[in-house]
Design a protein around this motif. Structure first.
Motif, PDB file in Angstrom:
ATOM      1  N   ILE A   1     -29.725  52.262   5.950  1.00 16.86           N
ATOM      2  CA  ILE A   1     -30.647  51.951   7.046  1.00 16.86           C
ATOM      3  C   ILE A   1     -30.796  53.155   7.963  1.00 16.86           C
ATOM      4  CG2 ILE A   1     -30.874  50.586   9.160  1.00 16.86           C
ATOM      5  CD1 ILE A   1     -29.895  48.173   7.589  1.00 16.86           C
ATOM      6  N   ASP A   2     -29.710  53.847   8.248  1.00 21.34           N
ATOM      7  CA  ASP A   2     -29.773  55.034   9.102  1.00 21.34           C
ATOM      8  C   ASP A   2     -30.684  56.097   8.481  1.00 21.34           C
ATOM      9  OD1 ASP A   2     -29.325  56.818  11.134  1.00 21.34           O
ATOM     10  OD2 ASP A   2     -27.181  56.988  10.828  1.00 21.34           O
ATOM     11  N   ARG A   3     -30.551  56.301   7.198  1.00 17.47           N
ATOM     12  CA  ARG A   3     -31.388  57.303   6.515  1.00 17.47           C
ATOM     13  C   ARG A   3     -32.860  56.909   6.547  1.00 17.47           C
ATOM     14  NH1 ARG A   3     -27.686  58.013   1.058  1.00 17.47           N
ATOM     15  NH2 ARG A   3     -25.956  59.142   2.025  1.00 17.47           N
ATOM     16  N   LEU A   4     -33.149  55.653   6.228  1.00 15.29           N
ATOM     17  CA  LEU A   4     -34.533  55.187   6.247  1.00 15.29           C
ATOM     18  C   LEU A   4     -35.117  55.258   7.649  1.00 15.29           C
ATOM     19  CD1 LEU A   4     -34.301  52.051   3.914  1.00 15.29           C
ATOM     20  CD2 LEU A   4     -35.697  54.084   3.499  1.00 15.29           C
TER      21      LEU A   4
ATOM     22  N   PRO B   1     -48.659  50.411   9.074  1.00 12.80           N
ATOM     23  CA  PRO B   1     -49.159  50.793   7.755  1.00 12.80           C
ATOM     24  C   PRO B   1     -48.386  50.093   6.648  1.00 12.80           C
ATOM     25  CG  PRO B   1     -48.805  52.722   9.157  1.00 12.80           C
ATOM     26  CD  PRO B   1     -48.211  51.557   9.870  1.00 12.80           C
ATOM     27  N   ARG B   2     -49.128  49.605   5.680  1.00  8.43           N
ATOM     28  CA  ARG B   2     -48.495  48.964   4.538  1.00  8.43           C
ATOM     29  C   ARG B   2     -48.317  49.963   3.410  1.00  8.43           C
ATOM     30  NH1 ARG B   2     -48.689  43.212   4.323  1.00  8.43           N
ATOM     31  NH2 ARG B   2     -49.626  42.315   6.196  1.00  8.43           N
ATOM     32  N   ASP B   3     -47.320  49.700   2.592  1.00 10.01           N
ATOM     33  CA  ASP B   3     -47.075  50.547   1.439  1.00 10.01           C
ATOM     34  C   ASP B   3     -48.264  50.420   0.490  1.00 10.01           C
ATOM     35  OD1 ASP B   3     -46.035  50.928  -1.477  1.00 10.01           O
ATOM     36  OD2 ASP B   3     -44.502  51.848  -0.213  1.00 10.01           O
ATOM     37  N   PRO B   4     -48.871  51.532   0.082  1.00  8.54           N
ATOM     38  CA  PRO B   4     -50.077  51.463  -0.753  1.00  8.54           C
ATOM     39  C   PRO B   4     -49.829  50.846  -2.122  1.00  8.54           C
ATOM     40  CG  PRO B   4     -49.266  53.717  -0.601  1.00  8.54           C
ATOM     41  CD  PRO B   4     -48.492  52.916   0.401  1.00  8.54           C
ATOM     42  N   VAL B   5     -48.589  50.854  -2.579  1.00  5.62           N
ATOM     43  CA  VAL B   5     -48.279  50.313  -3.901  1.00  5.62           C
ATOM     44  C   VAL B   5     -47.932  48.840  -3.818  1.00  5.62           C
ATOM     45  CG1 VAL B   5     -46.762  50.474  -5.911  1.00  5.62           C
ATOM     46  CG2 VAL B   5     -47.501  52.566  -4.712  1.00  5.62           C
ATOM     47  N   THR B   6     -46.956  48.489  -2.936  1.00  5.64           N
ATOM     48  CA  THR B   6     -46.478  47.111  -2.872  1.00  5.64           C
ATOM     49  C   THR B   6     -47.284  46.243  -1.927  1.00  5.64           C
ATOM     50  OG1 THR B   6     -44.930  47.568  -1.061  1.00  5.64           O
ATOM     51  CG2 THR B   6     -44.144  47.947  -3.311  1.00  5.64           C
ATOM     52  N   GLY B   7     -47.987  46.849  -0.967  1.00  5.10           N
ATOM     53  CA  GLY B   7     -48.715  46.079   0.024  1.00  5.10           C
ATOM     54  C   GLY B   7     -47.837  45.506   1.115  1.00  5.10           C
ATOM     55  N   ASN B   8     -46.531  45.788   1.061  1.00  2.72           N
ATOM     56  CA  ASN B   8     -45.607  45.295   2.069  1.00  2.72           C
ATOM     57  C   ASN B   8     -45.476  46.303   3.207  1.00  2.72           C
ATOM     58  OD1 ASN B   8     -45.002  43.015   0.502  1.00  2.72           O
ATOM     59  ND2 ASN B   8     -43.455  44.162  -0.651  1.00  2.72           N
ATOM     60  N   TYR B   9     -44.853  45.853   4.304  1.00  2.00           N
ATOM     61  CA  TYR B   9     -44.580  46.779   5.388  1.00  2.00           C
ATOM     62  C   TYR B   9     -43.602  47.850   4.925  1.00  2.00           C
ATOM     63  CZ  TYR B   9     -46.836  43.385   8.412  1.00  2.00           C
ATOM     64  OH  TYR B   9     -47.745  42.545   8.992  1.00  2.00           O
ATOM     65  N   ARG B  10     -43.751  49.033   5.503  1.00  2.00           N
ATOM     66  CA  ARG B  10     -42.903  50.148   5.098  1.00  2.00           C
ATOM     67  C   ARG B  10     -41.440  49.854   5.428  1.00  2.00           C
ATOM     68  NH1 ARG B  10     -43.598  55.590   5.955  1.00  2.00           N
ATOM     69  NH2 ARG B  10     -42.982  55.251   8.115  1.00  2.00           N
ATOM     70  N   SER B  11     -40.566  50.095   4.452  1.00  2.00           N
ATOM     71  CA  SER B  11     -39.135  49.882   4.655  1.00  2.00           C
ATOM     72  C   SER B  11     -38.608  50.734   5.795  1.00  2.00           C
ATOM     73  CB  SER B  11     -38.379  50.211   3.366  1.00  2.00           C
ATOM     74  OG  SER B  11     -38.747  49.355   2.322  1.00  2.00           O
ATOM     75  N   GLU B  12     -39.155  51.942   5.933  1.00  2.00           N
ATOM     76  CA  GLU B  12     -38.696  52.843   6.984  1.00  2.00           C
ATOM     77  C   GLU B  12     -38.918  52.244   8.372  1.00  2.00           C
ATOM     78  OE1 GLU B  12     -40.638  53.611   4.513  1.00  2.00           O
ATOM     79  OE2 GLU B  12     -39.935  55.414   3.469  1.00  2.00           O
ATOM     80  N   ASP B  13     -40.049  51.552   8.553  1.00  2.00           N
ATOM     81  CA  ASP B  13     -40.344  50.950   9.858  1.00  2.00           C
ATOM     82  C   ASP B  13     -39.442  49.754  10.146  1.00  2.00           C
ATOM     83  OD1 ASP B  13     -42.326  52.829  10.204  1.00  2.00           O
ATOM     84  OD2 ASP B  13     -43.923  51.530   9.460  1.00  2.00           O
ATOM     85  N   VAL B  14     -39.200  48.953   9.127  1.00  2.00           N
ATOM     86  CA  VAL B  14     -38.281  47.821   9.302  1.00  2.00           C
ATOM     87  C   VAL B  14     -36.893  48.335   9.669  1.00  2.00           C
ATOM     88  CG1 VAL B  14     -37.163  45.875   8.153  1.00  2.00           C
ATOM     89  CG2 VAL B  14     -39.570  46.366   7.691  1.00  2.00           C
ATOM     90  N   ALA B  15     -36.419  49.351   8.937  1.00  2.00           N
ATOM     91  CA  ALA B  15     -35.086  49.903   9.190  1.00  2.00           C
ATOM     92  C   ALA B  15     -34.989  50.487  10.591  1.00  2.00           C
ATOM     93  CB  ALA B  15     -34.753  50.970   8.143  1.00  2.00           C
ATOM     94  N   ALA B  16     -36.002  51.257  11.002  1.00  2.00           N
ATOM     95  CA  ALA B  16     -35.970  51.901  12.312  1.00  2.00           C
ATOM     96  C   ALA B  16     -36.011  50.881  13.440  1.00  2.00           C
ATOM     97  CB  ALA B  16     -37.128  52.880  12.441  1.00  2.00           C
ATOM     98  N   SER B  17     -36.854  49.842  13.298  1.00  2.00           N
ATOM     99  CA  SER B  17     -36.958  48.824  14.344  1.00  2.00           C
ATOM    100  C   SER B  17     -35.682  48.000  14.446  1.00  2.00           C
ATOM    101  CB  SER B  17     -38.153  47.908  14.060  1.00  2.00           C
ATOM    102  OG  SER B  17     -39.365  48.640  14.045  1.00  2.00           O
ATOM    103  N   PHE B  18     -35.113  47.653  13.301  1.00  2.00           N
ATOM    104  CA  PHE B  18     -33.861  46.906  13.310  1.00  2.00           C
ATOM    105  C   PHE B  18     -32.737  47.741  13.905  1.00  2.00           C
ATOM    106  CE2 PHE B  18     -29.780  46.515  11.052  1.00  2.00           C
ATOM    107  CZ  PHE B  18     -29.353  45.318  11.591  1.00  2.00           C
TER     108      PHE B  18
ATOM    109  N   SER C   1     -26.605  57.669  13.648  1.00  2.00           N
ATOM    110  CA  SER C   1     -27.290  58.770  14.332  1.00  2.00           C
ATOM    111  C   SER C   1     -28.010  58.310  15.592  1.00  2.00           C
ATOM    112  CB  SER C   1     -28.283  59.452  13.377  1.00  2.00           C
ATOM    113  OG  SER C   1     -29.304  58.550  12.966  1.00  2.00           O
ATOM    114  N   TYR C   2     -28.595  57.099  15.571  1.00  2.00           N
ATOM    115  CA  TYR C   2     -29.307  56.612  16.759  1.00  2.00           C
ATOM    116  C   TYR C   2     -28.331  56.357  17.906  1.00  2.00           C
ATOM    117  CZ  TYR C   2     -32.371  53.814  19.744  1.00  2.00           C
ATOM    118  OH  TYR C   2     -33.093  53.347  20.812  1.00  2.00           O
ATOM    119  N   LEU C   3     -27.175  55.783  17.608  1.00  2.00           N
ATOM    120  CA  LEU C   3     -26.159  55.547  18.633  1.00  2.00           C
ATOM    121  C   LEU C   3     -25.711  56.866  19.251  1.00  2.00           C
ATOM    122  CD1 LEU C   3     -24.146  53.713  20.131  1.00  2.00           C
ATOM    123  CD2 LEU C   3     -22.610  53.924  18.158  1.00  2.00           C
TER     124      LEU C   3
END
Length: 344
Positions: free
Chosen positions: A182-185, A232-249, A283-285
């Motif tokens: 999650i930190d990397r994403l 932005p959605r992933d152009p392949v899967t149509g889902n929300y970007r994993s990076e955004d979910v990880a960063a927000s969480f 890293s965020y902490l």
């Protein structure tokens, strides 16, 4: 005084030789992560068996890398609690046998107090200070009065912060261990993409407590309800970007900790904060607390954030130098008595 430290509380088989509580002569950590990764978590039975297979070699490596003969060891320290009982028993049994056979002083230590001591191996600090213990099993905010005496101000009322990271990562298939992935994403994501809920624990006995069950549920099941802008959605899967979910969480998870910490700083007037445990590597902490110019925040080196034998040997030296000894009847314990007020 050269102390051999042994750590086997979970899935890291570790041993180290430390001189006078500060000087790390060796620090060997053999991880079981590849063996547990298929299960997205630690399998206790597997962990204890692997500790049994590895511990002799790990201790031997620690002595070799320290350029230290067995006859030069002055004492043995080992993690005895808390942790996985089967894994702990391997380390405690080995440490007692090693010490008894050589007539060496032996001391059993608390795993969490060892994590708090880790940053003090590279930094000088004056007691008292605030301690923030954050890992897969613990989220503890405390006032630290000495290396072996803490007064717990707050803790988690449900999931530990590291546990929440692992569970979210497991649901999304990010990888194991969850905190690392999650930190990397998150470093490539938008932390404002989703507005996840923060618990309202401001008053009374829960003033310094934290909670992660609500955040975990929101991230897993209610993403769309907390969207604050077009993501932005992933152009392949149509889902929300994993990076955004990880960063927000990640932002929400760390801010929960910091709200409780800043309340404790204001109430106690203590402006030195020592952070320990696996989540201390986040890293965020680190970035958020580095920006707090009116606080002195001490983190352990990344090599001492996870479970390791050096922190065990380091705090073990303090006990042994004071004359403390553990009886040979000492055994492991999965838990310690409740962390709610002063804990010696």
């Amino acid at each position: 005084m050269k102390v051999l430290g042994i750590e086997s509380s979970c899935d890291e088989c570790a041993a180290a030789v430390v001189e006078d509580g500060k000087h790390i002569l060796s620090n060997v950590v053999v991880t079981q992560i590849p063996h547990h990764a298929p299960y997205n978590g630690v399998v206790p039975e597997l962990a204890s068996r692997m500790h049994t297979e590895w511990i002799y070699e790990v201790v031997e490596r620690a002595l070799t890398e320290a350029h230290c003969q067995v006859s030069e060891i002055d004492g043995v320290a080992v993690t005895a609690h808390p942790g996985l009982l089967g894994s702990l028993l391997v380390g405690v049994s080995f440490a007692k046998a090693f010490a008894y056979a050589r007539n060496l002083p032996f001391v059993a230590v608390n795993h969490m107090l060892a994590h708090l001591y880790a940053p003090l191996m590279t930094e000088e600090v004056t007691y008292p200070f605030l301690g923030l213990l954050v890992s897969g099993g613990h989220s503890i905010l405390c006032k630290v009065e000495d290396f072996d005496t803490i007064e717990v101000l707050g803790t988690t009322i449900d999931d530990a912060v590291g546990e929440a990271f692992d569970k979210v990562a497991k649901y999304y298939g990010f990888g194991y261990p969850g905190g690392v992935y999650i930190d990397r994403l998150a470093q490539k994501g938008d932390s404002e993409a989703f507005r996840f809920p923060l618990p309202n624990l401001y008053k009374g006995e829960h003033r310094y407590d934290v909670s992660y069950s609500g955040l975990k549920t929101a991230v897993i099941n209610q993403i769309d309800q907390f969207r604050v802008k077009e993501v932005p959605r992933d152009p392949v899967t149509g889902n929300y970007r994993s990076e955004d979910v990880a960063a927000s969480f990640q932002k929400a998870a760390i801010e929960i900790l910091l709200r409780a910490l800043f309340r404790a700083v204001e109430d106690t007037g203590l402006r030195t904060v020592v952070i320990g445990g696996g989540v201390a590597a986040n890293s965020y902490l680190r970035q958020r607390l580095a920006a707090e110019k009116d606080l002195r925040c001490l983190f352990p080196p990344l090599s001492l954030c996870g479970d390791n034998g050096a922190m065990v040997a380091g705090i073990g030296f303090r006990y042994l130098a004071r004359g403390d000894r553990s009886p040979w009847t000492t055994t492991a314990a999965a838990r310690v008595r409740a962390f709610k007020r002063r804990y010696p």
